[in-house]
Design a protein around this motif. Structure first.
Motif, PDB file in Angstrom:
ATOM      1  N   TYR A  91       0.850  -1.186   0.000  1.00 15.54           N
ATOM      2  CA  TYR A  91       0.000   0.000   0.000  1.00 15.54           C
ATOM      3  C   TYR A  91       0.888   1.238   0.000  1.00 15.54           C
ATOM      4  CZ  TYR A  91      -3.815  -3.135   1.324  1.00 15.54           C
ATOM      5  OH  TYR A  91      -4.742  -4.141   1.349  1.00 15.54           O
ATOM      6  N   LEU A  93       1.787   5.331   0.792  1.00 11.96           N
ATOM      7  CA  LEU A  93       1.666   6.148   1.997  1.00 11.96           C
ATOM      8  C   LEU A  93       0.343   6.903   2.042  1.00 11.96           C
ATOM      9  CD1 LEU A  93       5.155   7.753   2.777  1.00 11.96           C
ATOM     10  CD2 LEU A  93       3.873   6.098   4.138  1.00 11.96           C
ATOM     11  N   TYR A  95      -2.492   5.707   1.304  1.00 10.06           N
ATOM     12  CA  TYR A  95      -3.427   4.783   1.944  1.00 10.06           C
ATOM     13  C   TYR A  95      -3.294   4.869   3.467  1.00 10.06           C
ATOM     14  CZ  TYR A  95      -5.403   0.304   3.500  1.00 10.06           C
ATOM     15  OH  TYR A  95      -6.121  -0.660   4.159  1.00 10.06           O
ATOM     16  N   TYR A  96      -2.056   4.925   3.949  1.00  6.07           N
ATOM     17  CA  TYR A  96      -1.823   5.012   5.394  1.00  6.07           C
ATOM     18  C   TYR A  96      -2.375   6.324   5.954  1.00  6.07           C
ATOM     19  CZ  TYR A  96       1.181   0.868   5.388  1.00  6.07           C
ATOM     20  OH  TYR A  96       1.645  -0.413   5.293  1.00  6.07           O
ATOM     21  N   ASN A  99      -6.306   6.356   5.876  1.00  4.66           N
ATOM     22  CA  ASN A  99      -6.920   5.443   6.835  1.00  4.66           C
ATOM     23  C   ASN A  99      -6.432   5.670   8.271  1.00  4.66           C
ATOM     24  OD1 ASN A  99      -8.618   3.244   5.266  1.00  4.66           O
ATOM     25  ND2 ASN A  99      -6.819   3.702   4.010  1.00  4.66           N
ATOM     26  N   TYR A 101      -3.616   5.620   9.866  1.00 10.08           N
ATOM     27  CA  TYR A 101      -2.679   4.716  10.544  1.00 10.08           C
ATOM     28  C   TYR A 101      -1.729   5.536  11.419  1.00 10.08           C
ATOM     29  CZ  TYR A 101      -3.869   0.412   8.062  1.00 10.08           C
ATOM     30  OH  TYR A 101      -4.507  -0.713   7.590  1.00 10.08           O
ATOM     31  N   ILE A 103       1.790   5.865  12.722  1.00 14.39           N
ATOM     32  CA  ILE A 103       3.118   5.368  12.356  1.00 14.39           C
ATOM     33  C   ILE A 103       4.110   5.773  13.430  1.00 14.39           C
ATOM     34  CG2 ILE A 103       4.938   5.465  10.611  1.00 14.39           C
ATOM     35  CD1 ILE A 103       2.692   6.206   8.593  1.00 14.39           C
ATOM     36  N   VAL A 207       2.563  13.117   6.351  1.00 14.75           N
ATOM     37  CA  VAL A 207       2.438  11.880   7.119  1.00 14.75           C
ATOM     38  C   VAL A 207       2.398  12.172   8.615  1.00 14.75           C
ATOM     39  CG1 VAL A 207       3.575   9.707   7.724  1.00 14.75           C
ATOM     40  CG2 VAL A 207       3.525  10.455   5.336  1.00 14.75           C
ATOM     41  N   ARG A 210      -0.814  14.984   9.196  1.00 11.04           N
ATOM     42  CA  ARG A 210      -2.081  14.715   8.513  1.00 11.04           C
ATOM     43  C   ARG A 210      -2.705  16.005   7.962  1.00 11.04           C
ATOM     44  NH1 ARG A 210      -2.815   9.174   9.539  1.00 11.04           N
ATOM     45  NH2 ARG A 210      -0.674   8.564   9.979  1.00 11.04           N
TER      46      ARG A 210
END
Length: 624
Positions: A91, A93, A95-96, A99, A101, A103, A207, A210
């Motif tokens: 997947y 980044l 996607y992360y 959703n 995630y 990290i 990342v 967000r």
């Protein structure tokens, strides 16, 4: 639009369209020879001519790194240009992010280090390669937890040409050049490796926070204003990377990687422990040295053993002419653990073996590419010869003549020059001179098995072009005495079929059958070889071999749905009164109707007419 199931160049089967990227439409496909999934990308940039695009793809094909997909091929199909690359499972980044995630810092630092490593590799390449479109959607997290940087354009050093542009992640200088281009005015701003540093910084910012950045409303809020849980040191590195002015960023990916590696040294808590750690280290140093030496020796033996095992597997694949040669070879070349044991000679041998595979399968462009890599590591008459022959076969005669001049300069008495001139005569349809040159050369060669093989092979091709099939087979058999390969057996079998068709001689059909059967037993037969095997048995009227041939064809249908295989299967099924004939005929019609006009032209009109007649008999209706 490429239809699902379409097979391009008898190698790549389209499975489905999977989206559009910065470089064009993207298709999931299957590599029928390597038996693995690949991605085909239709390039959007119509401003460049085919030669320029091919040159750029050549550069990309020369990239070998653990965190990059392998670029395999460049295809010009029905007026559109496609690149073929590895399909990477995992997947991205984006996607992360989408959703939510969470990290960890350790995981993020691992990915950041890997991204810096691969950018350092790209930026240090000659010519320099800029990704120019780094963003979360172009960073895949693979199934083993590592990154893979995908969908990159290419830009040579000191240029303002931009191949990729993503509003939220592109650098200010990229966007400035884009605005200039839209207004039709020249740009004065050059783009260099620092544009990738900026995009990497903005990507990691997204990342971590967000928060979607926007260059139109720059700068975005500092990372420190968000409750991210990431350390101050990591935040500082990302903020510096995404500085508006290139001079304020890290000046290279290597410099950024060093900053990541030095993060702990900037931590006040770490500094407090330094003196204690030094004193403790002095006390233990002698014990540690002894232990390290033992561990290193053990690791070295393990690496050597692993390399020898993989290299032996590669040699075994080469001896069989396996389509997995390229994949296995690249796997060894890209394994960073083998750097200590993989010298230039072995690297050259791997590239040469991959080149041989492509040459034997008439993919002369990729053959020349791999021979060139071999030659850059190990100069020899044979390596020069094979590279130049691939150029000749790929219709790059002027380039081949330049290589011949180099050979004349470095190896003044080499027979290779005469060989290559004979090959040029063959390629330019001067068959009589090709025959004369090779015959003269064969008489002068004694124990030079390598060049005798090649001379007899060129002689055979030239005699075949002059419709002297019997003499061509003699020449091929002479080449086989020097070195038996899948190529020479395939060539002999094809010439035997040609002879049989000209004279309607059943014994020659049997000879062809035996040749293709031997090829199948000793080497990895191609789909065409299995079709020729079955065709030879049928034309020889040897019904004792029909069931064997039918099973071989069924094995081929499990690998790929080739209409020609099904046509032959229909005929054998009819000849053996198999109750599956009707089903095979319906499948054949379905496959034929899905082919393009160009693909339909590869199917013999005689075999197609026979299949249509069988369809009327078994299915009770017309083919159309």
């Amino acid at each position: 639009m490429l239809n699902n199931g379409l097979i391009i160049d008898n190698i790549y089967q389209i499975i489905s369209e999977i989206g559009s990227g910065g470089m064009g439409v993207i298709y999931l496909g299957y590599h029928l020879r390597l038996r693995k999934y690949i991605v085909l990308k239709k390039l959007k940039d119509s401003r460049k001519d085919i030669r320029q695009l091919r040159n750029e793809v050549d550069i990309l094909k020369g990239l070998h790194h653990s965190y990059l997909p392998q670029v395999y091929d460049f295809i010009n199909y029905n007026g559109s240009v496609y690149t073929v690359i590895d399909y990477i499972e995992g997947y991205d980044l984006k996607y992360y992010i989408d959703n939510n995630y969470q990290i960890t810092e350790g995981q993020l630092i691992k990915w950041l280090r890997q991204l810096c490593e691969v950018l350092d590799y790209l930026h240090s390449h000659n010519p320099q390669v800029l990704h120019s479109d780094i963003k979360p959607a172009n960073i895949i997290i693979t199934t083993n937890g590592d990154i893979c940087l995908i969908d990159f354009g290419i830009s040579l050093y000191n240029t303002n040409v931009i191949m990729g542009l993503s509003m939220n992640y592109s650098s200010p200088e990229q966007l400035y050049n884009y605005d200039c281009e839209m207004q039709g005015i020249p740009s004065t701003v050059n783009v260099d490796s620092r544009t990738d540093i900026f995009s990497l910084g903005v990507t990691l910012y997204h990342v971590m926070t967000r928060y979607t950045p926007s260059i139109k409303n720059y700068p975005p809020p500092p990372i420190s204003e968000f409750d991210t849980g990431y350390s101050e040191q990591l935040q500082d590195i990302i903020q510096k990377a995404m500085s508006y002015q290139p001079a304020d960023r890290y000046q290279s990916a290597r410099q950024m990687l060093k900053a990541v590696d030095n993060m702990k040294k900037q931590d006040a808590r770490y500094k407090g422990y330094v003196i204690v750690q030094i004193l403790s280290s002095l006390f233990c140093v002698m014990l540690i040295i002894g232990g390290v030496l033992m561990v290193y020796d053990g690791m070295s033996k393990t690496v050597t053993s692993s390399f020898q095992k993989e290299y032996s597997e590669f040699v075994s694949l080469v001896s069989k002419g396996s389509p997995e040669i390229g994949e296995k070879g690249r796997e060894i070349l890209n394994n960073s653990d083998y750097r200590s044991v993989l010298d230039d000679d072995k690297k050259a041998d791997i590239f040469h073996a991959i080149g041989d595979y492509y040459y034997d399968n008439e993919d002369y462009y990729n053959a020349a590419y791999n021979y060139s890599d071999c030659l850059s590591l190990k100069k020899s008459e044979i390596n020069y010869r094979d590279y130049t022959m691939a150029l000749i076969s790929d219709n790059r005669i002027d380039e081949a003549k330049n290589e011949i001049q180099k050979i004349q300069s470095e190896y003044s008495s080499s027979p290779v020059v005469s060989l290559l001139n004979a090959d040029i005569c063959y390629k330019t349809k001067d068959y009589k001179n090709a025959v004369s040159l090779t015959k003269s050369l064969i008489q002068s060669l004694s124990n030079d098995s390598e060049n005798l093989y090649t001379a007899n092979y060129i002689l055979g091709k030239s005699l075949s072009a002059l419709n002297q099939s019997d003499k061509a087979i003699e020449a091929y058999e002479a080449a086989r005495q020097q070195k038996e390969t899948a190529l020479i057996l395939r060539t002999i079998g094809s010439e035997q079929l040609k002879t049989a068709e000209q004279a309607d001689y059943s014994q020659e059909y049997k000879n062809a059958y035996n040749t293709f059967k031997l090829l199948d037993e000793k080497y990895c037969a191609l789909t065409d070889d299995i079709i020729n095997l079955a065709q030879s048995a049928m034309l020889a009227g040897d019904n004792s071999q029909y069931d064997f041939c039918k099973n071989k064809l069924l094995d081929e249908t499990a690998k790929n749905e080739d209409c020609r295989v099904y046509i032959m299967l229909c005929m054998l099924s009819d000849a053996t009164s198999d109750n599956q004939t009707e089903g095979y005929l319906k499948k054949t019609r379905e496959l034929y109707n899905s082919l393009s006009q160009q693909e339909k032209s590869y199917i013999s009109s005689e075999s197609l007419a026979k299949t249509k007649e069988l369809y009327r008999q078994y299915c009770g209706q017309e083919w159309e």
